[in-house]
Motif scaffolding. Sequence first.
Motif, PDB file in Angstrom:
ATOM      1  N   THR A   1      -6.951   7.170   2.644  1.00 28.28           N
ATOM      2  CA  THR A   1      -7.538   5.935   2.132  1.00 28.28           C
ATOM      3  C   THR A   1      -8.179   6.117   0.777  1.00 28.28           C
ATOM      4  O   THR A   1      -8.559   5.138   0.148  1.00 28.28           O
ATOM      5  CB  THR A   1      -8.611   5.411   3.122  1.00 28.28           C
ATOM      6  OG1 THR A   1      -9.641   6.386   3.292  1.00 28.28           O
ATOM      7  CG2 THR A   1      -7.989   5.089   4.465  1.00 28.28           C
ATOM      8  N   ARG A   2      -8.323   7.365   0.323  1.00 31.30           N
ATOM      9  CA  ARG A   2      -8.909   7.585  -0.996  1.00 31.30           C
ATOM     10  C   ARG A   2      -7.888   7.281  -2.086  1.00 31.30           C
ATOM     11  O   ARG A   2      -6.761   7.754  -2.035  1.00 31.30           O
ATOM     12  CB  ARG A   2      -9.367   9.040  -1.145  1.00 31.30           C
ATOM     13  CG  ARG A   2     -10.470   9.446  -0.172  1.00 31.30           C
ATOM     14  CD  ARG A   2     -11.068  10.784  -0.575  1.00 31.30           C
ATOM     15  NE  ARG A   2     -11.981  11.254   0.432  1.00 31.30           N
ATOM     16  CZ  ARG A   2     -11.691  12.199   1.322  1.00 31.30           C
ATOM     17  NH1 ARG A   2     -10.507  12.775   1.291  1.00 31.30           N
ATOM     18  NH2 ARG A   2     -12.568  12.589   2.206  1.00 31.30           N
ATOM     19  N   PRO A   3      -8.285   6.516  -3.118  1.00 30.92           N
ATOM     20  CA  PRO A   3      -7.348   6.175  -4.189  1.00 30.92           C
ATOM     21  C   PRO A   3      -6.734   7.398  -4.852  1.00 30.92           C
ATOM     22  O   PRO A   3      -5.553   7.413  -5.169  1.00 30.92           O
ATOM     23  CB  PRO A   3      -8.220   5.390  -5.188  1.00 30.92           C
ATOM     24  CG  PRO A   3      -9.324   4.810  -4.345  1.00 30.92           C
ATOM     25  CD  PRO A   3      -9.585   5.848  -3.283  1.00 30.92           C
TER      26      PRO A   3
ATOM     27  N   ASN B   1      -0.193   5.126   0.831  1.00 32.38           N
ATOM     28  CA  ASN B   1      -0.334   5.552   2.222  1.00 32.38           C
ATOM     29  C   ASN B   1       1.015   5.782   2.879  1.00 32.38           C
ATOM     30  O   ASN B   1       1.232   6.773   3.574  1.00 32.38           O
ATOM     31  CB  ASN B   1      -1.110   4.492   3.019  1.00 32.38           C
ATOM     32  CG  ASN B   1      -2.590   4.526   2.714  1.00 32.38           C
ATOM     33  OD1 ASN B   1      -3.025   5.170   1.772  1.00 32.38           O
ATOM     34  ND2 ASN B   1      -3.361   3.806   3.500  1.00 32.38           N
TER      35      ASN B   1
ATOM     36  N   GLU C   1     -17.280   2.700   9.067  1.00 34.04           N
ATOM     37  CA  GLU C   1     -16.829   1.951   7.898  1.00 34.04           C
ATOM     38  C   GLU C   1     -17.581   2.367   6.642  1.00 34.04           C
ATOM     39  O   GLU C   1     -17.010   2.413   5.543  1.00 34.04           O
ATOM     40  CB  GLU C   1     -16.999   0.454   8.150  1.00 34.04           C
ATOM     41  CG  GLU C   1     -16.371  -0.420   7.081  1.00 34.04           C
ATOM     42  CD  GLU C   1     -16.362  -1.882   7.482  1.00 34.04           C
ATOM     43  OE1 GLU C   1     -15.561  -2.636   6.896  1.00 34.04           O
ATOM     44  OE2 GLU C   1     -17.132  -2.259   8.381  1.00 34.04           O
TER      45      GLU C   1
ATOM     46  N   ASN D   1       0.863  -1.174   0.000  1.00 31.34           N
ATOM     47  CA  ASN D   1       0.000   0.000   0.000  1.00 31.34           C
ATOM     48  C   ASN D   1       0.906   1.231   0.000  1.00 31.34           C
ATOM     49  O   ASN D   1       0.925   2.026   0.932  1.00 31.34           O
ATOM     50  CB  ASN D   1      -0.899  -0.010   1.237  1.00 31.34           C
ATOM     51  CG  ASN D   1      -1.998   1.041   1.141  1.00 31.34           C
ATOM     52  OD1 ASN D   1      -2.126   1.756   0.157  1.00 31.34           O
ATOM     53  ND2 ASN D   1      -2.782   1.121   2.194  1.00 31.34           N
TER      54      ASN D   1
ATOM     55  N   PRO E   1     -14.798   3.666   3.858  1.00 34.41           N
ATOM     56  CA  PRO E   1     -14.792   2.227   3.576  1.00 34.41           C
ATOM     57  C   PRO E   1     -13.421   1.567   3.583  1.00 34.41           C
ATOM     58  O   PRO E   1     -13.322   0.359   3.770  1.00 34.41           O
ATOM     59  CB  PRO E   1     -15.437   2.143   2.181  1.00 34.41           C
ATOM     60  CG  PRO E   1     -15.280   3.505   1.599  1.00 34.41           C
ATOM     61  CD  PRO E   1     -15.354   4.456   2.744  1.00 34.41           C
ATOM     62  N   ASN E   2     -12.344   2.326   3.375  1.00 28.54           N
ATOM     63  CA  ASN E   2     -11.018   1.719   3.340  1.00 28.54           C
ATOM     64  C   ASN E   2     -10.236   1.911   4.632  1.00 28.54           C
ATOM     65  O   ASN E   2      -9.031   1.633   4.688  1.00 28.54           O
ATOM     66  CB  ASN E   2     -10.209   2.299   2.175  1.00 28.54           C
ATOM     67  CG  ASN E   2     -10.815   1.937   0.827  1.00 28.54           C
ATOM     68  OD1 ASN E   2     -11.229   0.801   0.621  1.00 28.54           O
ATOM     69  ND2 ASN E   2     -10.890   2.898  -0.065  1.00 28.54           N
TER      70      ASN E   2
END
Length: 271
Positions: free
Chosen positions: A263-265, A25, A227, A22, A231-232
Amino acid sequence: MTEQQSIPIQSPAACQTCPAHNAGNLLRLGVDMTEFDYVVALAGNPNTGKSTVFNALTGLRQHTGNWPGKTVQRAEGAFSFGGSKYKLVDLPGTYSLLSTSLDEEVARDFILFGQPDVTIIVVDATRLERNLNLALQVLEITDRAVICLNLIDEARRHGLTVDERRLARDLGVPVVPTAARSGEGLPDLLQAIDDVATGRFVCKPHRIRTQSRSISDAINRLAQQVEQQFPNLPNPRWVALRLLDGDQRIVEAVRKGELGDLTRPEMMEMA
């Protein structure tokens, strides 16, 4: 510290699920994993010998600087074990992760958002009860941890005995007695780190459980809401616990949407 004898490691395919991949992050938190297989966080109270452990594991392969956007100093180092390359990130020494100081916020955010493959929690064998507060907080956030029971030589000198096997059973993670100044226990510590990072040892960390059904239900409902909104997020239950405890920093992060930043792409692509 020289490279230890090679041991089998998990396949590259299985490793693709490791948090070290990941990269977005981690990069936003200032950690470049380009040349490394795993990232390890080093946490602990002040005066537990954490810096000695860091120096013993990394030798001269280390550098210092500041955390991105923070005035808090950071230290990074590297070591190899079993054919894998590890980056070791020394977190600020803290007594808790309740974010009442900048040091605590940095340590907490790295464990929560950076999702290190392993978090080493250095505790003082002569003051174990005092140190377990931080250890239990870390285990609420991550299920990949190793307890470094440091200063075991000082404990013996004072006639103190620690049952590390029972402690490991109670905490659900490996516990390794060490005396970092003399190098005692460091090979076992490296082995435990590698076992957790590669998945050979699956931690089942102690988590706080309430006897109240109503409180337990409230935690679960709030965790579900967290959550849904983020969501991530790695550990919505821990965020729910902090919200119910009135942690203003977490409350503010939820209100402003800051919890989703890492957590956002699209945010990861910007890193």
